[in-house]
Enzyme design. Structure first.
Site, mmCIF file in Angstrom:
data_model
loop_
_atom_site.group_PDB
_atom_site.id
_atom_site.type_symbol
_atom_site.label_atom_id
_atom_site.label_comp_id
_atom_site.label_asym_id
_atom_site.label_seq_id
_atom_site.Cartn_x
_atom_site.Cartn_y
_atom_site.Cartn_z
ATOM 1 N N CYS A 121 -33.461 18.361 -55.843
ATOM 2 C CA CYS A 121 -32.194 17.631 -55.732
ATOM 3 C C CYS A 121 -32.303 16.302 -56.458
ATOM 4 C CB CYS A 121 -31.829 17.454 -54.272
ATOM 5 S SG CYS A 121 -31.400 19.046 -53.564
ATOM 6 N N CYS A 160 -26.513 15.833 -53.060
ATOM 7 C CA CYS A 160 -26.976 14.896 -52.039
ATOM 8 C C CYS A 160 -26.274 15.118 -50.701
ATOM 9 C CB CYS A 160 -26.733 13.471 -52.531
ATOM 10 S SG CYS A 160 -27.265 12.224 -51.389
ATOM 11 N N ARG A 188 -28.844 15.537 -58.376
ATOM 12 C CA ARG A 188 -27.717 16.436 -58.686
ATOM 13 C C ARG A 188 -26.882 16.748 -57.460
ATOM 14 N NH1 ARG A 188 -28.545 21.350 -56.504
ATOM 15 N NH2 ARG A 188 -30.692 21.714 -55.904
ATOM 16 N N HIS A 242 -22.203 14.862 -50.740
ATOM 17 C CA HIS A 242 -21.395 15.637 -49.781
ATOM 18 C C HIS A 242 -21.827 15.441 -48.331
ATOM 19 C CE1 HIS A 242 -24.663 18.244 -51.434
ATOM 20 N NE2 HIS A 242 -24.892 18.422 -50.139
ATOM 21 N N ASN A 296 -33.830 9.807 -49.472
ATOM 22 C CA ASN A 296 -33.913 9.597 -50.919
ATOM 23 C C ASN A 296 -33.898 8.113 -51.284
ATOM 24 O OD1 ASN A 296 -31.919 12.547 -51.192
ATOM 25 N ND2 ASN A 296 -34.097 12.410 -51.607
HETATM 26 O O1 LIG Z 1 -34.113 15.252 -51.564
HETATM 27 C C1 LIG Z 1 -33.141 15.962 -51.221
HETATM 28 C C2 LIG Z 1 -33.232 17.345 -51.163
HETATM 29 C C3 LIG Z 1 -32.151 18.063 -50.793
HETATM 30 N N1 LIG Z 1 -30.975 17.454 -50.508
HETATM 31 C C4 LIG Z 1 -29.823 18.294 -50.083
HETATM 32 C C5 LIG Z 1 -28.634 18.382 -50.976
HETATM 33 C C6 LIG Z 1 -28.023 19.724 -50.565
HETATM 34 O O2 LIG Z 1 -27.243 19.548 -49.386
HETATM 35 C C7 LIG Z 1 -29.232 20.569 -50.256
HETATM 36 C C8 LIG Z 1 -29.694 21.415 -51.420
HETATM 37 O O3 LIG Z 1 -28.783 22.404 -51.666
HETATM 38 P P1 LIG Z 1 -28.407 22.927 -53.141
HETATM 39 O O4 LIG Z 1 -27.553 24.136 -52.852
HETATM 40 O O5 LIG Z 1 -29.676 23.295 -53.821
HETATM 41 O O6 LIG Z 1 -27.652 21.825 -53.826
HETATM 42 O O7 LIG Z 1 -30.256 19.643 -49.939
HETATM 43 C C9 LIG Z 1 -30.877 16.079 -50.522
HETATM 44 O O8 LIG Z 1 -29.833 15.486 -50.228
HETATM 45 N N2 LIG Z 1 -31.966 15.376 -50.904
#
Ligand SMILES: O=c1ccn([C@H]2C[C@H](O)[C@@H](COP(=O)(O)O)O2)c(=O)[nH]1
Ligand SMILES: Nc1nc(=O)c2c([nH]1)NC[C@@H]1CN(c3ccc(C(=O)N[C@@H](CCC(=O)O)C(=O)O)cc3)CN21
EC number: 2.1.1.45
Length: 283
Positions: free
Chosen positions: A160, A182, A180, A221, A191
């Site tokens: 991410c 969050c 990409r 989101h 993060n």
């Molecule tokens: O460091 C991180 C790792 C993951 N996320 C969140 C963002 C999404 O809600 C999911 C990943 O889902 P995808 O379908 O691969 O986008 O995990 C985060 O915020 N920070």
């Protein structure tokens, strides 16, 4: 803290509902958020409107820097965040490349420390940038990237926060980090800590002055099941001033990070916070 709350409020006010196939949940979503952290003046960006488990966030970062590929390795240093994606994500459980219990595959740190070269051998991106920065070199490509589309099928989740670019101006070190996707209530809390700590740590081991970190998020989101608590509880609270992070000054090299550093080498002072909130996690 204000920028975090402003982003949450922006999602509540202007977010658009988007159906997410992978998790089967709806997300209230905005596009493009920029956050900035003042590492030079040690304004540690810890969420104060709920209790933040910052140690797990730093442990996760240490695991990435060491190139870990297994949730048990993360657990052993105080981080439980990969148990679900390693052992419960449906697509990964059905993937023939999964090497068994706790395997995460070629994600994050594996790409950062041993990106496979087409003709054989590996690239250690972190080693290269630390060597360059230590010598005062910024070749405009001091980049740690975890995003390797050619190997997505070999990992449990696409990264991410996928790219960290370091920049030197004289002895001053800056970091620009790209994300990409969050999960604002759960992921961003971690993060922010990781961007800040990464710049502080790399500055310390390369002998540079940490300045500012710029954190760029594309899709920010809130999952539908997190929204009531975010909107009706967390956003109703008043924030406290930022705490400070201290890092053991004996940490002087990448080898130190790889061999003996633990969570005992990090301390947060002046952390005033509201009560914990337990947000649902989406696999
Ligand atoms: O460091 C991180 C790792 C993951 N996320 C969140 C963002 C999404 O809600 C999911 C990943 O889902 P995808 O379908 O691969 O986008 O995990 C985060 O915020 N920070
Ligand atoms: N949906 C989703 N959101 C994420 O933020 C996320 C993923 N998946 N998958 C990969 C990693 C794992 N991350 C996680 C996973 C769990 C917590 C979590 O449960 N945090 C709790 C308590 C943590 C603790 O007690 O150590 C919290 O209240 O912050 C946070 C980040 C961030 N990433």
């Amino acid at each position: 803290m204000k920028q975090y709350l402003d982003l949450c409020q922006r999602i509540v006010d202007d977010g658009v509902w988007v159906e997410n196939k992978r998790t089967g949940k709806k997300c209230l979503t905005v596009i493009d958020a920029s956050l900035e952290y003042d590492v030079e003046n040690n304004q540690f960006p810890l969420i104060t409107t709920r209790k933040s488990f910052w140690k797990a966030a730093i442990a996760e970062l240490l695991g990435y820097l060491r190139g870990y590929d297994n949730a048990a390795q993360f657990r052993a240093i105080g981080c439980n965040t990969w148990n679900a994606n390693a052992n419960q994500t449906k697509a990964w459980l059905e993937n023939p490349n999964r090497k068994g219990e706790d395997d995460m595959g070629r994600v994050y740190g594996v790409q950062g420390r041993s990106w496979a070269k087409p003709g054989g051998g590996h690239v250690d991106q972190l080693r290269k940038l630390i060597d360059n920065l230590s010598k005062g070199i910024d070749d405009r490509g001091e980049i740690l990237s975890f995003y390797n589309p050619g190997e997505f099928h070999l990992g449990c989740l696409r990264p991410c926060m996928h790219t960290h670019t370091f920049s030197l101006l004289g002895d001053d070190l800056y970091l620009t980090s790209y994300q990409r996707s969050c999960d604002v209530p759960l992921g961003l809390n971690f993060n922010q800590v990781q961007c800040f700590t990464l710049l502080a740590l790399v500055a310390q081991i390369t002998g540079k002055q940490a300045k500012r970190c710029f954190h760029k998020v594309a899709n920010a989101h809130v999952y539908a099941d997190q929204l009531p608590m975010l909107r009706d509880v967390q956003l109703k609270r008043d924030p406290f001033p930022s705490p400070q992070l201290s890092i053991n000054p004996k940490i002087k090299s990448l080898e130190d990070i790889e061999t003996w550093v633990t969570l005992e080498d990090f301390e947060v002072t002046g952390y005033q916070h509201h009560d914990a909130i337990k947000y649902p996690f989406s696999e």
